[in-house]
Structure formats: C-alpha cells, structure tokens
Design an enzyme around this catalytic site. Structure first.
Site, PDB file in Angstrom:
ATOM      1  N   ARG A 165     -24.760 -23.445  -7.565  1.00  0.00           N
ATOM      2  CA  ARG A 165     -24.011 -23.599  -7.180  1.00  0.00           C
ATOM      3  C   ARG A 165     -22.360 -24.947  -7.578  1.00  0.00           C
ATOM      4  NH1 ARG A 165     -25.499 -20.892  -4.524  1.00  0.00           N
ATOM      5  NH2 ARG A 165     -26.590 -20.732  -2.528  1.00  0.00           N
ATOM      6  N   SER A 239     -21.718 -24.672   4.342  1.00  0.00           N
ATOM      7  CA  SER A 239     -22.309 -25.743   4.126  1.00  0.00           C
ATOM      8  C   SER A 239     -21.466 -27.479   3.415  1.00  0.00           C
ATOM      9  CB  SER A 239     -23.379 -25.656   3.271  1.00  0.00           C
ATOM     10  OG  SER A 239     -24.242 -24.070   4.173  1.00  0.00           O
ATOM     11  N   GLU A 335     -20.713 -30.890  -1.457  1.00  0.00           N
ATOM     12  CA  GLU A 335     -20.465 -29.403  -1.744  1.00  0.00           C
ATOM     13  C   GLU A 335     -18.618 -29.315  -2.104  1.00  0.00           C
ATOM     14  OE1 GLU A 335     -21.378 -24.799  -0.877  1.00  0.00           O
ATOM     15  OE2 GLU A 335     -23.122 -25.647  -0.635  1.00  0.00           O
TER      16      GLU A 335
END
Length: 340
Positions: A165, A239, A335
């Site tokens: 990520r 998320s 995130e």
C-alpha cells in the site's frame, strides 16, 4: 477547461468532509494537466491532484490552492500475443469499469481488485490491492507529468518503488508526478488456486470448482458488498487503516495470547496482521466514536454517521490507534491521504 472557485471538498470526497477549495478544474488530456499545473505554479499556488476522492481526507479549512481533477479517458490494447495482452489506460478511467472490461476480455491479473472505488491513475499511488493481487503485479509502466522538470515522463514498474500500500508517490516523490496513464500487462491464462483465504472460503461455501476471471470478479463483488458499505450511499473511504506489518518479536508476543490469529508472512522477518482483527479485539467494532461508526461488519472501515468536521474524524482515528497500541503494542496507520 474551466476553473471554478470556492468549491466544497465534501462534495468531491467520499467521507463527505472538507471545506472549500480555492480553485478546482478538470483535466481531460495530459496537455490540460500541464497547462493547469504550470499556470498555478507561475502564481505560486499549490496544487493537489484528485481522482475519485475515495482515498482522500479533506480538512475543514479546505485547500488554499488548485485542485486538478483527473478525467483523462482511454483504454487501448497496445500489444497482444498468445499469452498476454498489454493495455494502456487513461488515468481518469473508473477503476472498476477497467477491471470489468479486462474480465470481459477473459484477461487475468486485476480481477480480484473488482469493486474498488476510484480512478485508474490513483491505483499506483498506494499500490492498490485486494484478495492477493496488487497493481504492482501487472503494471508495466506509467506516464506522468513531472512537476519538477515540467516534462512528461515514463516511469517503469521498478521506478515506482512499490511496497505494501505504498509507492514513491506517497513517500519521497509525493506531489512530484501527476499520473496521466497506466500500462498493464495481463495474462490470458485462467486463474489458478489456491486463492486468498476469503475467496477460497467463498468458493467452498458456494461449491464453486471451476475458476474463471468472471467467477473471481463475482466472488469479490459478493464479498465486498457484504463487508464494505457503498461510498456513494454511505460516507466512508473503504479501509481506513492499513493492515499492520509487525516484526517477529511482536508476532511471538501476539501469538502467546492469541495463538489462532491469522497472519501473512511478508519476508525479511516481518508479518502482516489484519488490522480489522486488532480493532475488533479492542472491543471497538460497531462503536460510534465522535460521530464516526466503526463498521460492524469490517472494523477497518469508518463510516461518517454524524461527524460534523475533520476534528471528529481525527478524534475517532486517534482513539482507535491508541486502543490498538495499548492492547497489542502495535502501531497502526491511516490509509487515506490527507489533502494538505
């Protein structure tokens, strides 16, 4: 190419928070990206690039600069052989529409990333991934406007510095490149088991034994629909936290108390622990914190139920991070990028 002023960012981000942007414009060609950026730069106006707004958090004070919304289209097969097909995709294309088109072409490589909101150009920024696939697996190269040299450049996969990520576009080169297209190389082979645990479980429950790109996509959509609220209906960014990457000593400590915890070996003495599991075991799953609801089906997701500003979101985030740290001695990370 119109430039608008005083545009509420809450209308362009899926968390539905954020004050006004001083300027906002849509870029439908690479040349428009260059023109908008250089015009803003010449007036010392900061620039932020926005795709679908599904992985961005805006603050109450808004943005005192130029928001460039990337809307560059394109989906062109540029190479094809007996085993693979290579496709160049405009950065403004809807990501899930891209996935569907490749599945309809019976191509493998991104089918497990179905139903992820956002644009194709945003996918490399955080190395988007799901159910065992990530964009780094298939990306050959990307084209971008380089704000440092004021030229268009091609970056090969290796130059993007992909990690879990993460990429150079979130780290040391943040803000330098504006992605205008991505090129993916996809396989003509059928997907092969074993699959990611959640997919494997779904196939077993549904007694599915023949695997195609279509069955993978259908399964992912079914799983995501069950676990993740639709950001076009319920304000959220998907998320909100990255899965935790822990060192061996942390994993040993965790397993002493929770021997059945599911982890994924990341190599180099580290493992990935599902952050949703960590949050759930703090007792916060389903709780309403400062107007933000920890989703009762997936604790990674924060839903804006009644938050009135960024301070509410920040307070909820910090409470969750603190609870995980106090319970497990593990530090989790947000995130979505922050528009600043």
């Amino acid at each position: 190419m119109e430039v608008h002023t005083n545009i509420p960012l809450k209308n362009f981000t899926t968390m539905k928070l954020g004050g006004p942007a001083r300027f906002m414009a849509e870029a439908r060609t690479p040349e428009e990206v260059k023109a908008l950026y250089e015009n803003a730069s010449s007036k010392h106006i900061p620039v932020f690039v926005l795709g679908g707004g599904s992985n961005v958090i805006a603050r109450d004070e808004g943005y005192a600069g130029m928001i460039i919304r990337i809307r560059i289209p394109g989906f062109d097969v540029i190479a094809d052989d007996i085993n693979t097909t290579t496709i160049k995709i405009g950065a403004g294309e809807n990501w899930d529409s891209v996935v569907k088109r490749t599945v309809d072409m019976h191509l493998s490589g991104i089918e497990a990333m179905s139903w992820i909101p956002g644009t194709a150009g945003a996918a490399p920024v955080q190395n988007v991934g799901a159910y065992g696939q990530e964009i780094a697996d298939t990306l050959v190269s990307l084209e971008a406007y380089d704000a440092q040299t004021k030229t268009f450049v091609v970056l090969q996969n290796e130059a993007c510095g992909f990690a879990y990520r993460d990429s150079i576009f979130r780290r040391d080169q943040k803000g330098r490149y504006i992605i205008t297209s991505i090129t993916l190389k996809l396989s003509k082979s059928l997907p092969q088991p074993p699959f990611y645990d959640a997919l494997q479980t779904y196939f077993e429950q549904q007694n599915i034994k023949i695997f195609t790109q279509e069955t993978i996509r259908d399964a992912v959509i079914a799983i995501r629909t069950e676990k993740l609220p639709d950001p076009t209906v319920t304000p959220n960014t998907g998320s909100f936290f990255k899965n935790a990457i822990v060192e061996n000593w942390q994993l040993t400590e965790l397993r002493q108390k929770y021997p059945d915890v599911t982890v994924f070996d990341m190599g180099n003495g580290t493992s990935k622990v599902p952050t949703g599991w960590l949050i759930e075991h703090t007792g916060l799953k389903g709780q309403l914190l400062h107007g933000m609801r920890v989703h009762d089906k997936n604790a990674l997701v924060l839903i804006n139920e009644s938050a009135t500003g960024y301070a509410d979101l920040a307070a909820a985030r910090d409470q969750i991070i603190g609870a995980v740290r106090d319970t497990f001695r593990i530090q989790i990370e947000q995130e979505p990028l922050e528009l600043a």
